[in-house]
Structure formats: C-alpha cells, structure tokens
Design a protein around this motif. Structure first.
Motif, PDB file in Angstrom:
ATOM      1  N   ARG A  13       5.710  -3.341  -8.833  1.00 53.83           N
ATOM      2  CA  ARG A  13       4.258  -3.991  -8.338  1.00 53.83           C
ATOM      3  C   ARG A  13       4.278  -5.534  -8.509  1.00 53.83           C
ATOM      4  O   ARG A  13       3.812  -6.252  -7.752  1.00 53.83           O
ATOM      5  CB  ARG A  13       3.243  -3.400  -9.465  1.00 53.83           C
ATOM      6  N   ARG A  14       4.967  -6.085  -9.725  1.00 50.57           N
ATOM      7  CA  ARG A  14       4.953  -7.369 -10.076  1.00 50.57           C
ATOM      8  C   ARG A  14       5.669  -8.074  -8.914  1.00 50.57           C
ATOM      9  O   ARG A  14       5.354  -9.202  -8.197  1.00 50.57           O
ATOM     10  CB  ARG A  14       5.319  -7.983 -11.577  1.00 50.57           C
ATOM     11  N   ARG A  15       6.926  -7.341  -8.486  1.00 51.70           N
ATOM     12  CA  ARG A  15       7.731  -8.138  -7.668  1.00 51.70           C
ATOM     13  C   ARG A  15       7.286  -7.991  -6.140  1.00 51.70           C
ATOM     14  O   ARG A  15       7.129  -9.033  -5.705  1.00 51.70           O
ATOM     15  CB  ARG A  15       9.051  -7.301  -7.556  1.00 51.70           C
ATOM     16  N   SER A  16       6.441  -6.998  -5.799  1.00 53.40           N
ATOM     17  CA  SER A  16       5.668  -6.776  -4.642  1.00 53.40           C
ATOM     18  C   SER A  16       4.615  -7.838  -4.599  1.00 53.40           C
ATOM     19  O   SER A  16       4.750  -8.535  -3.361  1.00 53.40           O
ATOM     20  CB  SER A  16       5.398  -5.497  -4.387  1.00 53.40           C
ATOM     21  N   LEU A  17       3.876  -8.216  -5.602  1.00 54.56           N
ATOM     22  CA  LEU A  17       2.679  -9.237  -5.637  1.00 54.56           C
ATOM     23  C   LEU A  17       3.417 -10.480  -5.306  1.00 54.56           C
ATOM     24  O   LEU A  17       2.602 -11.476  -4.707  1.00 54.56           O
ATOM     25  CB  LEU A  17       1.868  -8.926  -6.734  1.00 54.56           C
ATOM     26  N   VAL A  40       0.754  -1.107   0.096  1.00 54.32           N
ATOM     27  CA  VAL A  40      -0.115   0.019   0.005  1.00 54.32           C
ATOM     28  C   VAL A  40       0.823   1.269  -0.045  1.00 54.32           C
ATOM     29  O   VAL A  40       0.515   1.993  -0.694  1.00 54.32           O
ATOM     30  CB  VAL A  40      -0.767   0.026   1.036  1.00 54.32           C
ATOM     31  N   PHE A  41       1.739   1.257   0.790  1.00 58.23           N
ATOM     32  CA  PHE A  41       2.987   2.265   0.910  1.00 58.23           C
ATOM     33  C   PHE A  41       3.623   2.541  -0.369  1.00 58.23           C
ATOM     34  O   PHE A  41       3.672   3.730  -0.942  1.00 58.23           O
ATOM     35  CB  PHE A  41       3.879   2.061   2.043  1.00 58.23           C
ATOM     36  N   GLU A  42       3.879   1.370  -1.132  1.00 56.10           N
ATOM     37  CA  GLU A  42       4.658   1.561  -2.454  1.00 56.10           C
ATOM     38  C   GLU A  42       3.518   2.270  -3.541  1.00 56.10           C
ATOM     39  O   GLU A  42       3.887   2.966  -4.289  1.00 56.10           O
ATOM     40  CB  GLU A  42       5.006   0.197  -2.611  1.00 56.10           C
ATOM     41  N   TYR A  43       2.524   1.546  -3.689  1.00 59.54           N
ATOM     42  CA  TYR A  43       1.365   2.001  -4.311  1.00 59.54           C
ATOM     43  C   TYR A  43       1.185   3.521  -4.223  1.00 59.54           C
ATOM     44  O   TYR A  43       1.058   4.243  -5.254  1.00 59.54           O
ATOM     45  CB  TYR A  43       0.119   1.334  -4.252  1.00 59.54           C
ATOM     46  N   ARG A  44       1.057   3.954  -3.145  1.00 55.57           N
ATOM     47  CA  ARG A  44       0.592   5.239  -2.726  1.00 55.57           C
ATOM     48  C   ARG A  44       1.972   6.137  -3.060  1.00 55.57           C
ATOM     49  O   ARG A  44       1.707   7.380  -3.781  1.00 55.57           O
ATOM     50  CB  ARG A  44       0.392   5.740  -1.188  1.00 55.57           C
ATOM     51  N   LEU A  88      14.007 -11.849  -3.478  1.00 52.24           N
ATOM     52  CA  LEU A  88      13.305 -10.928  -4.513  1.00 52.24           C
ATOM     53  C   LEU A  88      13.147  -9.243  -4.213  1.00 52.24           C
ATOM     54  O   LEU A  88      13.241  -8.581  -5.022  1.00 52.24           O
ATOM     55  CB  LEU A  88      11.914 -11.345  -4.778  1.00 52.24           C
ATOM     56  N   HIS A  89      13.419  -9.189  -2.798  1.00 50.26           N
ATOM     57  CA  HIS A  89      13.396  -7.676  -2.523  1.00 50.26           C
ATOM     58  C   HIS A  89      14.871  -6.957  -1.995  1.00 50.26           C
ATOM     59  O   HIS A  89      14.854  -5.982  -1.654  1.00 50.26           O
ATOM     60  CB  HIS A  89      12.488  -7.614  -1.136  1.00 50.26           C
TER      61      HIS A  89
END
Length: 190
Positions: A148-152, A127-131, A182-183
């Motif tokens: 986004r793909r990596r986070s999901l 959510v933080f990343e998206y915002r 991955l992160h």
C-alpha cells in the motif's frame, strides 16, 4: 466448485495477459525505421527510443505486479473484473501517449498527458491491488502495508511528474522513470 473458481481467476489473468501482449505489439508497430542507411540516422530517433523503452518497462512492471497479485485474487468479483477492465483500458492508451511524446521530442503538453495517463493507470492499479489484497485472508498485515505504501508513493511521484512536466517535461519524464523503479519488484506476499 473450487476448480471453477480457480478457472475464473485464471481466465481473468489469461485475458489480461493477452491484452498486455497486444498493447506491446501495437507499440512496436509504431516504431519507424529511418530512411537513411547509416547509424547517424538513428540519433534523431532518441525520443522514440527512450519513450518506447520506458513505456515497455512500464508495461512489464504492470504485468509483473498484476501477475503477482492474481495469485491472491481468489474468485474474482464483478467489481474486481470491472476494475481490471478499466485498468487495461487505460494501459491500452499507452501506445498513443508514447507515440505522441516521441513525435514531439518530449514536449510539455504530450508529456503532461503521458504522466497523467500514468497517474490514471496507477489509480486503477491501486484500486485493483486494494480489491485483491482485501480478500487475501492468508496474507500477513506487513506485506499489505508495504504494498500500500509503495503504491501510494509511486502515485505521488506520477502526480508530481504530471505537474512538473508543465514547465520541465524532461524532469517529469525522469520522475516517471524513478517511480517505475519502486514497482520493479512486487512486495506483497513476501
């Protein structure tokens, strides 16, 4: 006004940095040295050592990615600030979860809780990343899509780890380690 906006984002980053530092300090204070003066006394402490190392790595990964995202934050909105507080609150539970899995030798229930905490932390991070990325006008679409793909994908791995930990806690722990890989390197903005 531009300097004030920058100062607000910098204050949010500085506050977050301080919270991360306190969390790492609390975690290290949980480590207890053995009573016997021999290296063999360290062997039974392997769950503590490995859980501490993974949790420390997780906090390092969170901090690196948080630091990277803050470059794109601009003036933080109230929603972003609250999302950050929720994220930090969840991260602050990590020393407790780490201590529990260490003391129980990576038992199932503590491992499910630990993996579930990773899920909650990662949801808050998403959510933080998206915002942040939604307001980063100068960022190309490809890096946004990669982030986004990596986070999901990491979130899916953490959810899998929580499920698997119910029957195979060490496999769940291994999945968490895989998700962290991955992160390791933020991709947004490259």
């Amino acid at each position: 006004m531009g300097g004030e906006k920058k100062a607000t984002a910098e204050r949010l980053a500085a506050y977050s940095d301080a919270v991360f530092a306190v969390i790492v300090t609390i975690m290290v204070l949980e480590l207890e040295a053995p009573d016997r003066p021999s290296f063999s006394a360290l062997v039974p402490l392997w769950p503590t050592a490995i859980s501490y190392a993974v949790s420390y790595l997780f906090i390092a990964v969170i901090w690196i990615n948080h630091h990277h995202l803050m470059r794109f934050a601009g003036e933080p909105t109230l929603g972003l600030i609250w999302t950050n507080f929720i994220h930090l609150f969840l991260v602050s539970l990590l020393p407790f979860a780490t201590s529990w899995i260490a003391r129980t030798g990576l038992a199932s229930a503590p491992m499910v809780f630990y993996a579930g905490l990773f899920v909650c932390i990662d949801i808050a991070y998403n959510v933080f990343e998206y915002r942040v990325l939604a307001r980063a006008d100068h960022l190309a679409e490809r890096p946004r899509r990669i982030a986004r793909r990596r986070s999901l994908a990491v979130l899916a791995i953490f959810v899998s780890a929580a499920c698997v930990a119910t029957v195979a806690p060490r496999v769940g722990f291994g999945l968490i380690c895989g998700g962290l890989i991955l992160h390791l390197r933020p991709e947004a903005g490259r």
